[in-house]
Design a protein around this motif. Structure first.
Motif, short mmCIF file in Angstrom:
data_model
loop_
_atom_site.label_atom_id
_atom_site.label_comp_id
_atom_site.label_asym_id
_atom_site.label_seq_id
_atom_site.Cartn_x
_atom_site.Cartn_y
_atom_site.Cartn_z
N LEU A 124 1.00 -1.15 0.09
CA LEU A 124 -0.03 0.06 -0.11
C LEU A 124 1.01 1.42 0.30
N LYS A 125 0.71 2.07 -0.97
CA LYS A 125 1.63 3.11 -1.15
C LYS A 125 1.02 4.53 -0.80
N SER A 126 1.74 5.48 -0.20
CA SER A 126 1.67 6.83 -0.07
C SER A 126 0.44 6.54 1.14
N LEU A 127 0.71 6.48 2.21
CA LEU A 127 -0.25 5.82 3.32
C LEU A 127 -0.89 7.23 3.76
N ARG A 128 -2.22 7.29 4.03
CA ARG A 128 -3.27 8.27 4.50
C ARG A 128 -3.49 8.12 5.95
N VAL A 129 -3.91 8.97 6.58
CA VAL A 129 -4.37 8.59 8.16
C VAL A 129 -5.55 7.95 8.08
N LYS A 130 -6.47 8.18 7.22
CA LYS A 130 -7.78 7.44 7.30
C LYS A 130 -7.85 6.23 6.83
N GLU A 131 -6.46 5.71 6.36
CA GLU A 131 -6.33 4.35 6.01
C GLU A 131 -6.20 3.32 7.21
N ALA A 132 -5.79 3.86 8.58
CA ALA A 132 -5.65 2.74 9.39
C ALA A 132 -6.86 2.14 9.59
N GLY A 133 -6.59 0.78 10.18
CA GLY A 133 -7.75 -0.08 10.46
C GLY A 133 -7.30 -1.55 10.20
N ASN A 134 -8.41 -2.22 10.20
CA ASN A 134 -8.35 -3.75 9.87
C ASN A 134 -8.44 -4.16 8.63
N TYR A 135 -7.68 -4.88 8.08
CA TYR A 135 -7.54 -5.46 6.67
C TYR A 135 -7.87 -6.81 6.63
N GLN A 136 -8.48 -7.45 5.76
CA GLN A 136 -8.80 -8.73 5.66
C GLN A 136 -8.13 -9.25 4.18
N CYS A 137 -7.43 -10.23 4.30
CA CYS A 137 -6.72 -10.97 3.16
C CYS A 137 -7.75 -12.19 3.19
N PHE A 138 -8.50 -12.33 1.90
CA PHE A 138 -9.58 -13.35 1.77
C PHE A 138 -9.09 -14.23 0.41
N VAL A 139 -9.06 -15.39 0.45
CA VAL A 139 -8.77 -16.21 -0.61
C VAL A 139 -9.95 -17.21 -0.88
N ARG A 140 -10.17 -17.48 -2.04
CA ARG A 140 -11.34 -18.45 -2.42
C ARG A 140 -10.85 -19.32 -3.71
N SER A 141 -10.82 -20.56 -3.56
CA SER A 141 -10.65 -21.55 -4.57
C SER A 141 -11.19 -22.76 -4.57
N ALA A 142 -10.84 -23.51 -5.59
CA ALA A 142 -11.62 -24.82 -5.62
C ALA A 142 -11.34 -25.69 -4.25
N LEU A 152 -3.56 -2.06 10.75
CA LEU A 152 -2.81 -1.14 10.16
C LEU A 152 -2.91 0.15 11.06
N GLN A 153 -1.65 0.39 11.72
CA GLN A 153 -1.61 1.72 12.46
C GLN A 153 -0.74 2.81 11.53
N ILE A 154 -1.13 3.97 11.76
CA ILE A 154 -0.36 4.88 11.20
C ILE A 154 0.06 5.93 11.89
N GLU A 155 1.53 6.30 11.84
CA GLU A 155 2.13 7.21 12.67
C GLU A 155 2.70 8.31 11.75
N ALA A 156 2.74 9.54 12.16
CA ALA A 156 3.35 10.61 11.66
C ALA A 156 4.18 11.64 12.61
N THR A 157 5.05 12.05 12.29
CA THR A 157 6.04 13.04 13.11
C THR A 157 6.54 14.19 12.22
N ALA A 158 6.88 15.24 12.87
CA ALA A 158 7.31 16.38 12.11
C ALA A 158 8.02 17.45 13.28
N PRO A 159 8.83 18.09 12.36
CA PRO A 159 9.84 18.94 12.94
C PRO A 159 9.31 19.82 14.05
N VAL A 160 9.98 20.19 15.21
CA VAL A 160 9.59 21.26 16.46
C VAL A 160 10.38 22.66 16.29
N HIS A 161 9.43 23.53 16.44
CA HIS A 161 10.21 24.89 16.52
C HIS A 161 9.78 25.44 17.76
N ILE A 162 10.63 26.15 18.47
CA ILE A 162 10.56 26.90 19.31
C ILE A 162 10.99 28.46 19.05
#
Length: 545
Positions: A124-142, A152-162
């Motif tokens: 999954l490319k270019s993650l967005r915050v709203k895409e955090a959550g539970n994902y199901q891998c579902f396989v069906r065959s004969a 999936l949990q999303i984290e983001a950090t940024a520079p701090v300015h004082i």
């Protein structure tokens, strides 16, 4: 390669040298694994711990078969679990079909060259915050169906300015700001030696449209000879990651108190009092005008409230009308209720029909792709007829009508697959209704336990109703001049048990149009002075043509 090539593959492998660790022998083993994968003991797993991704970067959601196998005719779905499953990527072996879900175009990617190792992971490319959550891998065959969940949990950090905001009394104001954090971070003010500042900071945290947090904290450092280095530390509450900024404060940067400052505050107080007095008299003068304006606005609000109430009542009336029209259509169809039974000479040999020719089920050994069809009688041509079938909670069944030519095929036992012509049905597969001829899946609120089938030979259409709800499920066109016969097709047996039965319901006399006819007949008899008490019985079932 498919299992049909197994005999030729065996001959090839017997002719190869069996010296230990030879390349040919191991190639044969790999080919056998690809042709004959075994689903026994196969499991699908993902990460036991939540997968943490960084906002704006790429992440791989793991999904792995154990042991490593490549299933035949595989269908792979990656879905996000929200209020309902949302498909973000799908793949099918048939035709090598692969596509991303809506909103994920160009941002999802599988690893097809890893399928042979059982690796079904999704990038999954270019993650967005709203895409955090539970994902199901579902396989069906004969071989069966498998699923695995990944959080999936999303984290983001940024520079701090004082920064230094300026003098505040005898101290200095400091401001610390950082934009682009997720989840909500914490802020601490420390000295160089790690001790927290005694002053209480004022901190505000806001969230933008991308759901990223901006933190801004303000603190006043009292005047000291040498305050030293002051740190502002912002910490991510999910991973504990910390970023900081520091500023050096020396004694000569703090402001000095002027001797004229008390006199200034006295003059400022007198000026504020004068302004307050002027504002009071101005407000008093405008009071009456404001009161009249408030009355006008209140009247306008009352009028708008009345309009909204009338609109809501009109909407309720429209809904009631729609429900009444649907119920009327159902009751009109049910007024043509007829008695049908199953014809034992036109049924699949794997089916068992009850003695009263109303109930059918599959034998315990009935397995295979051939459809199991039991044809009913009588047939109908250019007529209106309605009958009801109790399907219970069965997950797989089909009901409808078929043509005389298809009926003849059932009698001869020549139906090897579901007919493509002369066959009109409502089918339930894996708990979902669909129309096979139109390749259409239907969204219904709840499972129907009794299905009403209405054949309108005069108008040339076939309708299916959910009887308890008196709601139309689906309709379709049918020939208006051809002889059509009702049929039932129960679901297959599972294991050693019999399949779920389908039952033809007997005719009932509670239908609304029939009661109207009976009540009208009774009233006519009373108006003529008659004393007979059989009006209901003489008119009962008059609509069942």
């Amino acid at each position: 390669m498919s299992p049909e090539h197994l005999p030729s593959l065996l001959s090839l492998c017997r002719s190869l040298p069996r010296a230990p660790m030879t390349m040919y022998w191991w190639l044969c083993v790999v080919l056998f694994s690809a042709v004959c994968p075994s689903s026994g003991g196969v499991s699908l797993s993902s990460s036991q711990q939540p997968v943490v991704g960084v906002f704006g970067q790429d992440i791989v959601l793991p999904c792995q078969f154990s042991p490593s196998v490549r299933l035949r005719d595989m269908e792979l779905l990656w879905r996000k679990d929200e209020s309902e499953y949302i498909i973000i990527h799908s793949y099918m072996d048939k035709g090598s079909q692969e596509r991303s879900g809506k909103g994920y175009e160009g941002r999802t990617e599988l690893f097809p060259h890893e399928f042979i190792r059982g690796n079904l992971s999704l990038k999954l490319k270019s993650l967005r915050v709203k895409e955090a959550g539970n994902y199901q891998c579902f396989v069906r065959s004969a071989e069966g169906s498998y699923e695995a969940l990944t959080e999936l949990q999303i984290e983001a950090t940024a520079p701090v300015h004082i920064s230094l905001t300026g003098p505040e009394g005898s101290g200095l104001g400091l401001s610390c700001k950082s934009t682009g954090w997720f989840p909500e971070p914490t802020v601490r003010w420390l000295r160089l030696d790690g001790q927290a500042l005694a002053m209480q900071p004022v901190t505000t945290i806001t969230q933008d449209q991308q759901q990223l947090y901006t933190v801004q904290s303000h603190i006043t450092v009292p005047g000291e000879k040498d305050a030293g280095e002051i740190w502002c530390i912002v910490q991510n509450s999910l991973t504990g990651a910390k970023l900081h900024s520091a500023i050096e404060l020396e004694g000569d940067v703090f402001p000095r108190v002027s001797p004229w400052l008390p006199a200034f505050w006295v003059l400022l107080a007198f000026a504020l009092l004068a302004l307050a007095a002027g504002a009071f008299f101005t407000h008093r003068a405008k009071g009456k005008a404001a009161g009249r304006k408030a009355e006008q606005e209140a009247a306008l609000l009352d009028k708008e409230k009345l309009m909204r109430t009338m609109e809501a009542e009109n909407y309720d009336l429209r809904l009631q009308k729609e429900r009444a029209m649907k119920e009327l259509a159902f009751r009109r169809a049910r007024s043509y209720q007829v008695t049908i039974t199953l014809d034992s000479s036109h049924q699949h040999p794997k089916l068992v029909v009850s003695e009263n020719d109303r109930c059918v089920r599959c034998r315990p050994s009935s397995q295979g792709p051939a459809p199991r069809i039991a044809v009913g009688h009588p047939g109908f041509a250019s007529q209106r007829a309605y009958w009801e079938v109790e399907v219970g909670d069965g997950a797989d069944w089909a009901v409808g009508v078929l043509s005389e030519s298809t009926r003849a095929q059932v009698r001869r036992g020549a139906v090897e697959e579901r007919p493509k012509e002369g066959f009109w049905a409502l089918r339930r597969t894996a708990g979902q209704h669909h129309i096979p001829e139109a390749d259409t899946w239907l969204q219904t609120q709840e499972e129907a336990v009794v299905i009403g089938v209405y054949l309108d030979g005069e108008e040339g259409k076939l309708e299916f109703y959910d009887v308890p709800c008196m709601a139309l499920i689906a309709d379709m066109p049918v020939p208006d001049s051809e002889m059509l016969y009702p049929f039932l097709s129960p679901g297959p047996a599972i294991g050693g048990a019999s399949g779920d039965p389908l039952r033809i319901c007997p005719c009932s006399d509670w239908d609304f149009p029939q009661r109207l006819v009976a009540e009208k007949a009774a009233k006519d008899a009373q108006s003529k002075g008659g004393t007979e008490d059989g009006g209901h019985g003489t008119q009962e079932g008059s609509g069942n043509n």
